[in-house]
Every structure is written in structure tokens, then in C-alpha cells.
Design a protein around this motif. Sequence first.
Motif, PDB file in Angstrom:
ATOM      1  N   LEU A  73       3.531  10.121 -10.150  1.00 20.75           N
ATOM      2  CA  LEU A  73       3.052   9.866 -11.191  1.00 20.75           C
ATOM      3  C   LEU A  73       2.095  11.709 -11.475  1.00 20.75           C
ATOM      4  O   LEU A  73       1.820  11.955 -12.462  1.00 20.75           O
ATOM      5  CB  LEU A  73       1.276   8.614 -11.654  1.00 20.75           C
ATOM      6  CG  LEU A  73       2.798   7.391 -11.270  1.00 20.75           C
ATOM      7  CD1 LEU A  73       1.230   6.377 -11.973  1.00 20.75           C
ATOM      8  CD2 LEU A  73       3.385   7.500 -12.968  1.00 20.75           C
ATOM      9  N   ARG A  74       1.411  11.541  -9.772  1.00 24.72           N
ATOM     10  CA  ARG A  74       0.640  12.806 -10.079  1.00 24.72           C
ATOM     11  C   ARG A  74       1.269  14.253 -10.402  1.00 24.72           C
ATOM     12  O   ARG A  74       1.250  14.803 -11.264  1.00 24.72           O
ATOM     13  CB  ARG A  74       0.230  12.835  -8.776  1.00 24.72           C
ATOM     14  CG  ARG A  74      -1.947  12.027  -9.159  1.00 24.72           C
ATOM     15  CD  ARG A  74      -2.804  12.003  -7.721  1.00 24.72           C
ATOM     16  NE  ARG A  74      -1.317  12.640  -6.306  1.00 24.72           N
ATOM     17  CZ  ARG A  74      -1.401  11.839  -5.603  1.00 24.72           C
ATOM     18  NH1 ARG A  74      -2.379  10.671  -6.093  1.00 24.72           N
ATOM     19  NH2 ARG A  74      -1.428  11.421  -4.627  1.00 24.72           N
ATOM     20  N   LEU A 114       3.776   5.767  -5.810  1.00 19.74           N
ATOM     21  CA  LEU A 114       3.867   5.796  -6.990  1.00 19.74           C
ATOM     22  C   LEU A 114       2.931   6.771  -7.732  1.00 19.74           C
ATOM     23  O   LEU A 114       3.161   7.144  -8.676  1.00 19.74           O
ATOM     24  CB  LEU A 114       3.600   4.146  -8.022  1.00 19.74           C
ATOM     25  CG  LEU A 114       3.697   4.055  -9.305  1.00 19.74           C
ATOM     26  CD1 LEU A 114       5.363   4.858  -9.715  1.00 19.74           C
ATOM     27  CD2 LEU A 114       3.786   2.915  -9.729  1.00 19.74           C
ATOM     28  N   ALA A 115       1.645   6.394  -7.104  1.00 26.98           N
ATOM     29  CA  ALA A 115       0.968   6.918  -7.207  1.00 26.98           C
ATOM     30  C   ALA A 115       0.915   9.003  -7.426  1.00 26.98           C
ATOM     31  O   ALA A 115       0.463   9.336  -8.280  1.00 26.98           O
ATOM     32  CB  ALA A 115      -0.738   7.096  -5.992  1.00 26.98           C
ATOM     33  N   GLY A 116       1.148   9.412  -5.865  1.00 25.30           N
ATOM     34  CA  GLY A 116       1.923  10.854  -6.294  1.00 25.30           C
ATOM     35  C   GLY A 116       2.851  11.205  -6.899  1.00 25.30           C
ATOM     36  O   GLY A 116       2.949  12.221  -7.575  1.00 25.30           O
ATOM     37  N   GLU A 148       2.532   1.845  -3.277  1.00 25.98           N
ATOM     38  CA  GLU A 148       1.532   2.224  -4.813  1.00 25.98           C
ATOM     39  C   GLU A 148       1.339   3.222  -4.425  1.00 25.98           C
ATOM     40  O   GLU A 148       1.137   4.332  -5.449  1.00 25.98           O
ATOM     41  CB  GLU A 148      -0.114   0.892  -4.464  1.00 25.98           C
ATOM     42  CG  GLU A 148       0.343  -0.339  -5.054  1.00 25.98           C
ATOM     43  CD  GLU A 148      -0.986  -1.025  -4.145  1.00 25.98           C
ATOM     44  OE1 GLU A 148      -2.266  -0.263  -3.882  1.00 25.98           O
ATOM     45  OE2 GLU A 148      -1.009  -1.833  -4.666  1.00 25.98           O
ATOM     46  N   ALA A 149       1.064   3.818  -3.038  1.00 23.08           N
ATOM     47  CA  ALA A 149       0.794   5.448  -2.219  1.00 23.08           C
ATOM     48  C   ALA A 149       1.743   6.455  -2.900  1.00 23.08           C
ATOM     49  O   ALA A 149       1.538   7.556  -3.922  1.00 23.08           O
ATOM     50  CB  ALA A 149       0.223   5.558  -1.822  1.00 23.08           C
ATOM     51  N   GLN A 161       0.792  -1.080  -0.302  1.00 22.95           N
ATOM     52  CA  GLN A 161       0.254   0.412  -0.211  1.00 22.95           C
ATOM     53  C   GLN A 161       0.727   0.923  -0.340  1.00 22.95           C
ATOM     54  O   GLN A 161       0.375   2.966  -0.571  1.00 22.95           O
ATOM     55  CB  GLN A 161      -1.083  -0.099   1.870  1.00 22.95           C
ATOM     56  CG  GLN A 161      -2.520  -0.532   0.855  1.00 22.95           C
ATOM     57  CD  GLN A 161      -2.881  -1.533   2.520  1.00 22.95           C
ATOM     58  OE1 GLN A 161      -2.188  -0.925   3.788  1.00 22.95           O
ATOM     59  NE2 GLN A 161      -4.267  -1.230   2.255  1.00 22.95           N
TER      60      GLN A 161
END
Length: 195
Positions: free
Chosen positions: A177-178, A173-175, A170-171, A167
Motif C-alpha cells: 500500500l505504501r 500488505l502495508a508495504g 499485514e506487514a 503479522q
Amino acid sequence: MARRRFSTQDAIALMEEGLTRQEAARQLGVTAWAIALRFRSEGLEWRGAQHRLRFDDTTFARLWNCHAITTDEIAVAAGVTRQAVSARAHSMGLPSRNALRRRKMEPALFRDMWQAGVRLRDIARYFDYAHTACASAAARKLGLPRRQRGPSGHRNGGWVPTITLEQFLEARLAGRLRAEAADHDRRGRIQRVGA
């Protein structure tokens, strides 16, 4: 206990086959020390393989640097003792496994994981610590706050809920990407304005 007899010629034949002294001793039913004493008394020197490590230097270095594999497992795979594995690493100039383990810990990443609430067992596994207590000790050394108890005594052993390593990654990586998407949009607007 009766001494077992062996001929020097039999030992020499095994040496010329490329066996180690230990392997030859097993085949002759004597100790490696008995062969060493016989050779010394007759002015001979064992020229066979000293230790049979079945890995080239590159493979051995990769195994040594991988903490998922224990030193004992490397020794079993190589057919030698644990001490022989350590001696080879030392002769190759490889750092001790403890030094590698200490060096692997990245304080910034550890701090991010700790503050995000990643489970202790996941932090310990990621940084190759032997136990979760090692992760707690590393947090203390970095001056990080202790984990807090939450109001619930039925879940998480009373600790404030945690997240898994997956988790967290993933968080993270999402940050990223944003941030890249925002940077890409900003560059696109600058190009449109400049055109």
C-alpha cells in the motif's frame, strides 16, 4: 463358518437398482467376492455402479487439490475406500497429492517468510506441510540460514522471537500500500508538472 445362501435373482435385482457389488453383498449378507464368483460361474457381468463416488469430476478435482482435506476424509464422504479415491484421481489424470504439495511451495515467498521470522508452525500450515520439520527441511534445501537461539531462555523456547503469519501478511500488505501510494503521488506530480 456356514456359508450364506443367496439367489442370483436377488443379486441381479440389487444390481438393477444401481447398487455397487459391495452394497449388494452387505444387503445379502455375503462378500462381494461371493457375488463376483457367482456371476462369473453363470456367465454374467455386474453392470451396477462399480464404486459410488458421490461427486462430479469438478467437485472431486477440487477436493483432491485441497490439502486441508485428507484422502481418507474424501473416501469416507464418498462411501468408498482410500484406494478407490486414488484410482479415480489417477483415471482423471490428476497429479499425485505429493506432487501438488511440492508444487505449492513458492521459493520466493518461503524465503521472505523465513527471513521475516514467521513461526515455523505457521509456515508449515501455509504450505500444507505435515510437520514443522518439513518446513525446516525446505529451508535447508533453499540454502536459508538456520534459526538462531536468542538470549532469553524463558520465552519462545530460547529461540529468537518470531512473528505470526498474520503479522507477516499485514506487514507485506502495508508495504504494498505504501508503494502504491508513493507511485500514485509520483504520477500526480508528473501530471501537474506536465499540465
